[in-house]
Design a protein around this motif. Structure first.
Motif, PDB file in Angstrom:
ATOM      1  N   LEU A 460       0.837  -1.207   0.000  1.00 12.86           N
ATOM      2  CA  LEU A 460       0.000   0.000   0.000  1.00 12.86           C
ATOM      3  C   LEU A 460       0.867   1.250   0.000  1.00 12.86           C
ATOM      4  O   LEU A 460       0.580   2.229  -0.702  1.00 12.86           O
ATOM      5  CB  LEU A 460      -0.926  -0.007   1.223  1.00 12.86           C
ATOM      6  N   GLU A 461       1.952   1.232   0.777  1.00  4.94           N
ATOM      7  CA  GLU A 461       2.867   2.375   0.804  1.00  4.94           C
ATOM      8  C   GLU A 461       3.550   2.548  -0.562  1.00  4.94           C
ATOM      9  O   GLU A 461       3.722   3.672  -1.036  1.00  4.94           O
ATOM     10  CB  GLU A 461       3.912   2.170   1.896  1.00  4.94           C
ATOM     11  N   LEU A 462       3.935   1.443  -1.182  1.00  3.58           N
ATOM     12  CA  LEU A 462       4.615   1.517  -2.480  1.00  3.58           C
ATOM     13  C   LEU A 462       3.687   1.981  -3.594  1.00  3.58           C
ATOM     14  O   LEU A 462       4.140   2.524  -4.608  1.00  3.58           O
ATOM     15  CB  LEU A 462       5.202   0.148  -2.838  1.00  3.58           C
ATOM     16  N   SER A 463       2.382   1.757  -3.425  1.00  2.83           N
ATOM     17  CA  SER A 463       1.429   2.155  -4.468  1.00  2.83           C
ATOM     18  C   SER A 463       1.143   3.646  -4.476  1.00  2.83           C
ATOM     19  O   SER A 463       0.438   4.134  -5.368  1.00  2.83           O
ATOM     20  CB  SER A 463       0.113   1.378  -4.291  1.00  2.83           C
ATOM     21  N   ASP A 464       1.685   4.362  -3.505  1.00  6.11           N
ATOM     22  CA  ASP A 464       1.486   5.818  -3.454  1.00  6.11           C
ATOM     23  C   ASP A 464       2.261   6.468  -4.601  1.00  6.11           C
ATOM     24  O   ASP A 464       3.489   6.384  -4.662  1.00  6.11           O
ATOM     25  CB  ASP A 464       1.970   6.343  -2.101  1.00  6.11           C
ATOM     26  N   THR A 465       1.562   7.120  -5.496  1.00  5.35           N
ATOM     27  CA  THR A 465       2.217   7.729  -6.669  1.00  5.35           C
ATOM     28  C   THR A 465       3.044   8.951  -6.312  1.00  5.35           C
ATOM     29  O   THR A 465       3.733   9.503  -7.171  1.00  5.35           O
ATOM     30  CB  THR A 465       1.161   8.123  -7.727  1.00  5.35           C
ATOM     31  N   ASN A 466       2.960   9.388  -5.057  1.00  2.41           N
ATOM     32  CA  ASN A 466       3.790  10.507  -4.609  1.00  2.41           C
ATOM     33  C   ASN A 466       5.117  10.036  -4.037  1.00  2.41           C
ATOM     34  O   ASN A 466       5.884  10.847  -3.505  1.00  2.41           O
ATOM     35  CB  ASN A 466       3.057  11.325  -3.543  1.00  2.41           C
ATOM     36  N   ILE A 546      15.993  -1.095 -26.187  1.00  2.00           N
ATOM     37  CA  ILE A 546      14.653  -1.498 -25.743  1.00  2.00           C
ATOM     38  C   ILE A 546      14.739  -2.643 -24.732  1.00  2.00           C
ATOM     39  O   ILE A 546      14.103  -2.623 -23.672  1.00  2.00           O
ATOM     40  CB  ILE A 546      13.788  -1.919 -26.951  1.00  2.00           C
ATOM     41  N   ILE A 547      15.547  -3.634 -25.044  1.00  2.00           N
ATOM     42  CA  ILE A 547      15.679  -4.803 -24.162  1.00  2.00           C
ATOM     43  C   ILE A 547      16.311  -4.410 -22.824  1.00  2.00           C
ATOM     44  O   ILE A 547      15.927  -4.920 -21.765  1.00  2.00           O
ATOM     45  CB  ILE A 547      16.508  -5.903 -24.861  1.00  2.00           C
ATOM     46  N   ASN A 548      17.277  -3.487 -22.867  1.00  4.32           N
ATOM     47  CA  ASN A 548      18.010  -3.113 -21.649  1.00  4.32           C
ATOM     48  C   ASN A 548      17.147  -2.373 -20.629  1.00  4.32           C
ATOM     49  O   ASN A 548      17.576  -2.203 -19.485  1.00  4.32           O
ATOM     50  CB  ASN A 548      19.222  -2.256 -22.008  1.00  4.32           C
ATOM     51  N   HIS A 549      15.943  -1.939 -21.026  1.00  2.00           N
ATOM     52  CA  HIS A 549      15.134  -1.236 -20.026  1.00  2.00           C
ATOM     53  C   HIS A 549      14.718  -2.198 -18.903  1.00  2.00           C
ATOM     54  O   HIS A 549      14.410  -1.752 -17.783  1.00  2.00           O
ATOM     55  CB  HIS A 549      13.915  -0.567 -20.676  1.00  2.00           C
ATOM     56  N   VAL A 550      14.730  -3.499 -19.175  1.00  2.00           N
ATOM     57  CA  VAL A 550      14.448  -4.487 -18.128  1.00  2.00           C
ATOM     58  C   VAL A 550      15.610  -4.547 -17.146  1.00  2.00           C
ATOM     59  O   VAL A 550      15.414  -4.475 -15.921  1.00  2.00           O
ATOM     60  CB  VAL A 550      14.179  -5.878 -18.748  1.00  2.00           C
ATOM     61  N   ILE A 551      16.837  -4.654 -17.674  1.00  2.00           N
ATOM     62  CA  ILE A 551      18.029  -4.699 -16.810  1.00  2.00           C
ATOM     63  C   ILE A 551      18.163  -3.398 -16.023  1.00  2.00           C
ATOM     64  O   ILE A 551      18.434  -3.405 -14.817  1.00  2.00           O
ATOM     65  CB  ILE A 551      19.299  -4.943 -17.650  1.00  2.00           C
ATOM     66  N   ASN A 552      17.953  -2.265 -16.731  1.00  2.00           N
ATOM     67  CA  ASN A 552      18.040  -0.965 -16.052  1.00  2.00           C
ATOM     68  C   ASN A 552      16.980  -0.837 -14.953  1.00  2.00           C
ATOM     69  O   ASN A 552      17.224  -0.245 -13.895  1.00  2.00           O
ATOM     70  CB  ASN A 552      17.869   0.168 -17.071  1.00  2.00           C
ATOM     71  N   GLY A 553      15.818  -1.387 -15.218  1.00  2.00           N
ATOM     72  CA  GLY A 553      14.749  -1.331 -14.224  1.00  2.00           C
ATOM     73  C   GLY A 553      15.094  -2.129 -12.979  1.00  2.00           C
ATOM     74  O   GLY A 553      14.828  -1.689 -11.843  1.00  2.00           O
ATOM     75  N   ILE A 554      15.711  -3.308 -13.181  1.00  2.00           N
ATOM     76  CA  ILE A 554      16.111  -4.130 -12.028  1.00  2.00           C
ATOM     77  C   ILE A 554      17.159  -3.401 -11.196  1.00  2.00           C
ATOM     78  O   ILE A 554      17.092  -3.373  -9.957  1.00  2.00           O
ATOM     79  CB  ILE A 554      16.650  -5.493 -12.512  1.00  2.00           C
ATOM     80  N   LYS A 561      15.829  -0.053  -3.234  1.00  2.00           N
ATOM     81  CA  LYS A 561      15.485  -1.098  -2.260  1.00  2.00           C
ATOM     82  C   LYS A 561      14.032  -1.546  -2.356  1.00  2.00           C
ATOM     83  O   LYS A 561      13.340  -1.704  -1.343  1.00  2.00           O
ATOM     84  CB  LYS A 561      15.798  -0.620  -0.832  1.00  2.00           C
ATOM     85  N   LEU A 562      13.583  -1.738  -3.595  1.00  2.00           N
ATOM     86  CA  LEU A 562      12.249  -2.307  -3.778  1.00  2.00           C
ATOM     87  C   LEU A 562      12.284  -3.795  -3.430  1.00  2.00           C
ATOM     88  O   LEU A 562      13.292  -4.465  -3.631  1.00  2.00           O
ATOM     89  CB  LEU A 562      11.784  -2.124  -5.225  1.00  2.00           C
ATOM     90  N   PRO A 563      11.198  -4.337  -2.916  1.00  2.00           N
ATOM     91  CA  PRO A 563      11.167  -5.760  -2.550  1.00  2.00           C
ATOM     92  C   PRO A 563      11.325  -6.656  -3.767  1.00  2.00           C
ATOM     93  O   PRO A 563      10.995  -6.285  -4.897  1.00  2.00           O
ATOM     94  CB  PRO A 563       9.773  -5.928  -1.915  1.00  2.00           C
ATOM     95  N   ASP A 564      11.821  -7.868  -3.530  1.00  2.00           N
ATOM     96  CA  ASP A 564      12.024  -8.831  -4.616  1.00  2.00           C
ATOM     97  C   ASP A 564      10.713  -9.177  -5.321  1.00  2.00           C
ATOM     98  O   ASP A 564      10.706  -9.434  -6.533  1.00  2.00           O
ATOM     99  CB  ASP A 564      12.660 -10.111  -4.064  1.00  2.00           C
ATOM    100  N   ARG A 565       9.611  -9.202  -4.562  1.00  2.00           N
ATOM    101  CA  ARG A 565       8.318  -9.535  -5.178  1.00  2.00           C
ATOM    102  C   ARG A 565       7.930  -8.500  -6.228  1.00  2.00           C
ATOM    103  O   ARG A 565       7.228  -8.815  -7.197  1.00  2.00           O
ATOM    104  CB  ARG A 565       7.228  -9.620  -4.107  1.00  2.00           C
TER     105      ARG A 565
END
Length: 684
Positions: A460-466, A546-554, A561-565
């Motif tokens: 719920l905290e992570l879903s805050d768009t702010n 285009i493909i690297n946006h996945v690696i960059n996102g990780i 420190k986003l959760p693994d899930r």
């Protein structure tokens, strides 16, 4: 040696699980009481539910603790108390009295008058009276009729009653009474002052000797009364257990347990306990292996589950050792609440039932306890939803407490057949248990920090768009941010349709494209100037960006420190699909194109939630290319995209069914129709 180390390294995860399994088993067995388990349950004034019970061996009937305490009190009240008497003090007091009297009562010629001689004799008589039998040094609080023994050097002199001995606090009253009213007030005061100057106590308590005699008397107390012979009928089926039978049954239980655990059978019983606990925990591991493979493969999650089970057993054991009456204060429903918050309801209930079965070995009235706790666990699983909403937790705790009260009330009526004698304080324990269950909120927060898990509260905290990361995404890649919001709405609606975790998938959708912040203008949704930077690059270079946006996102997700899930959604939202546009563009000029250069590295979606995100992401992104969308176009469009993903085997690792995919298609068609505001064309 190297081969062994390599083999161990490859299987270290399994080795850790085996070690955790063994340690948890031994820890739980260690917590179990070091006594055998009597096979029968019984309570005073309640019917005997089992078959006729005959004595399996000869045993003595043990006295109750109240009976033993009563005998101890009687012995303490009747036991002789020894006092030491000093005969020399009286002679010293008489000598001091003579000297002091001559100092106080003498005329101008320093000759004692006849009157003073009579007064002297009277005072001497009072002293002799006071020291027969003697004067106590302290007030000991014994009753006046308590028999005491006077001794000199531990040799008995005589016995008398405690009340016959003079005490310091009573001396003034005794002296004034013996002096009478024949003296002048001044003479009387001087005589009293003389007595208080010279009189000393000559009797004191011999505590060592008194305690020794008392211990000898107490040691003679018999802990048993009567004998039960082998094969003697103790209680018949359906017979109400009265006080005498209750004492006999309690004696049999105690004798049985001590008999088993103090003989050669001890080790066998210990092995049997270990086998049962190991069997229960093995069932949990097999459940995880068959139905929750992603949890089973994660050693942190397995450790977390075992830790919580062991913690509940530890708390219950501590309460039982303190006072078993408070057993229902332990908030056992925290276990399914916590496991449901981090995993799912099915796992939570399964672990809760296994824990209650293990506790059945150590709790009194095990059937009643197990029934109440299993029912409460079911209510917990069925009623608690959206734990991040505080009102839901309070309502669910109220329902759990109510179920406890109803079930206990029913059991009491079954056992007693009436309401008289119901223990109202037990209802208070259920209320305390409900209040303690509210501690689950801060407990979940602590578990998140310790074990690195994610609950709906954190989602719920992570879903805050702010939040900082999403605000940065909206500033640097506004088109991607808007796309993520649309995908989140589509994914959440789809998850609700098939019963997936809507909160988790919404958060995953919001963050799935954060890797585009590194090169935002290379993605069409962020190209507002009409200039396409891909025009200056080769198809291979464009596909790589285009493909690297996945690696960059990780990488970005780990930096924040986003959760693994949540990172799992970034990693899998394209699976192993093809960057089709640039692949076909390259193929038009080069027939020998290597398809690997235009394929996302994966992995494929491995859960319902990640599969839903892949569908919603592809449909929402491609929907921007629809021209003059109609209901038919949208239906064909959704069917075509998702069918291609299915044909490519993108959902083979996800536990999602064809029926659920069809339901998701319907939701996407309906949502897209609403987005594009399809209307009936009215005639002009």
């Amino acid at each position: 040696m190297n081969a062994f180390l390599n083999k161990w390294y490859k299987n270290h995860a399994l080795g850790y699980k085996i070690l955790l399994y063994l340690v948890t088993t031994l820890f739980i067995v260690y917590l179990f009481p070091k006594t055998g388990k009597f096979r029968y349950s019984f309570e005073k004034s309640k019917p005997w539910q089992s078959e006729n019970l005959y004595a399996p061996f000869n045993f003595a009937i043990k006295k109750s603790s109240d009976e033993i305490e009563k005998e101890k009190r009687e012995i303490k009240e009747q036991s002789q108390v020894y006092f030491d008497i000093n005969k020399d003090i009286k002679s010293q007091v008489l000598s001091d009295y003579q000297v002091r009297f001559n100092q106080v009562f003498k005329d101008s010629n320093a000759v004692v008058s006849i009157k003073n001689s009579n007064l002297y004799a009277k005072g001497k008589s009072i002293i002799n009276k006071l020291y027969n039998p003697g004067i106590l040094d302290l007030e000991y609080g014994y009753s006046d009729d308590r028999t005491i023994v006077l001794a000199i050097s531990n040799k008995v002199q005589n016995e008398l009653q405690y009340g016959s001995i003079n005490q310091l606090g009573e001396l003034r009253e005794l002296i004034e009474k013996d002096l009478g009213n024949s003296l002048y007030e001044d003479e009387k005061k001087r005589m009293i002052s003389i007595f208080f100057d010279v009189i000393k106590p000559n009797i004191s308590l011999n505590k060592i000797l008194s305690d020794k005699v008392l211990e000898e008397e107490l040691s003679k107390i018999s802990l048993t009364r009567g004998q039960i012979e082998k094969d003697q009928l103790i209680v018949s089926k359906g017979q109400v257990i009265e006080s005498d039978q209750y004492d006999i049954l309690s004696s049999l239980k105690s004798e049985y347990e001590s008999h088993i655990w103090n003989t050669k059978n001890y080790n066998w019983v210990l092995v049997a306990y270990t086998l049962l606990v190991a069997l229960a925990l093995l069932m949990l591991l097999l459940f995880l292996r068959k139905y929750r493979i992603e949890v089973f493969l994660d050693n942190t999650k397995v450790t977390f589950i075992f830790f919580n089970i062991a913690l509940m057993i530890l708390l219950t054991t501590l309460v039982i050792n303190f006072n078993s009456q408070y057993i229902y204060v332990v908030p056992l429903c925290i276990l399914p609440l916590v496991l449901k918050a981090f995993f799912d309801a099915r796992l939570g209930l399964f672990a809760h039932v296994l824990t209650v079965l293990l506790l059945g070995f150590i709790v009194p009235n095990s059937y009643e306890y197990m029934f109440l706790q299993i029912i409460a666990g079911m209510v917990t699983i069925l009623t608690v939803s959206e734990l991040y909403k505080r009102a839901n937790l309070f309502i669910s705790v109220g329902q759990i407490t109510f179920i406890y009260i109803i079930a206990y009330f029913a059991f009491f009526v079954i056992h007693e057949g009436q309401l008289t004698g119901i223990k109202w304080e037990t209802f208070g324990l259920f209320v305390l248990c409900g209040l303690a269950t509210l501690f689950v909120q801060p407990l979940i927060y602590m578990y998140e920090k310790i074990f690195g898990l994610v609950s709906d509260v954190s989602l719920l905290e992570l879903s805050d768009t702010n939040s900082k990361l999403l605000k940065e995404l909206s500033n640097r890649a506004p088109g991607t941010f808007h796309h993520s919001l649309n995908v989140a709405n589509l994914a959440e609606a789809s998850a609700n349709e098939i019963g997936a975790n809507a909160m988790l998938i919404r958060v995953g959708a919001l963050y799935h494209d954060i890797g585009k912040m590194k090169n935002p203008t290379y993605f069409t949704e962020n190209q507002s100037t009409g200039i396409n930077p891909h025009d200056e690059l080769s198809s291979k270079e464009s596909a790589k960006i285009i493909i690297n946006h996945v690696i960059n996102g990780i990488e970005t997700a780990k930096k924040y420190k986003l959760p693994d899930r949540v990172i799992d959604f970034i990693r899998t939202h394209h699976g192993t699909s093809l960057v089709y546009y640039f692949y076909m563009k390259e193929k038009a000029t080069n027939e020998l194109v290597d398809i690997k250069n235009f394929t996302y590295p994966g992995p494929k979606p491995f859960s319902k939630e990640t599969a839903i995100l892949m569908m919603c992401d592809s449909v929402e992104a491609a929907s921007k290319s629809l021209k003059e969308p109609t209901s038919t176009k949208i239906n064909d469009f959704v069917e075509n995209i998702i069918n291609k993903q299915m044909e490519a085997g993108q959902f083979l690792n996800a536990d999602i069914t064809f029926k659920e995919i069809q339901s998701i298609k319907k939701v996407l068609k309906h949502k897209l129709a609403n987005i594009y505001h399809l209307r009936i064309e009215y005639p002009e």
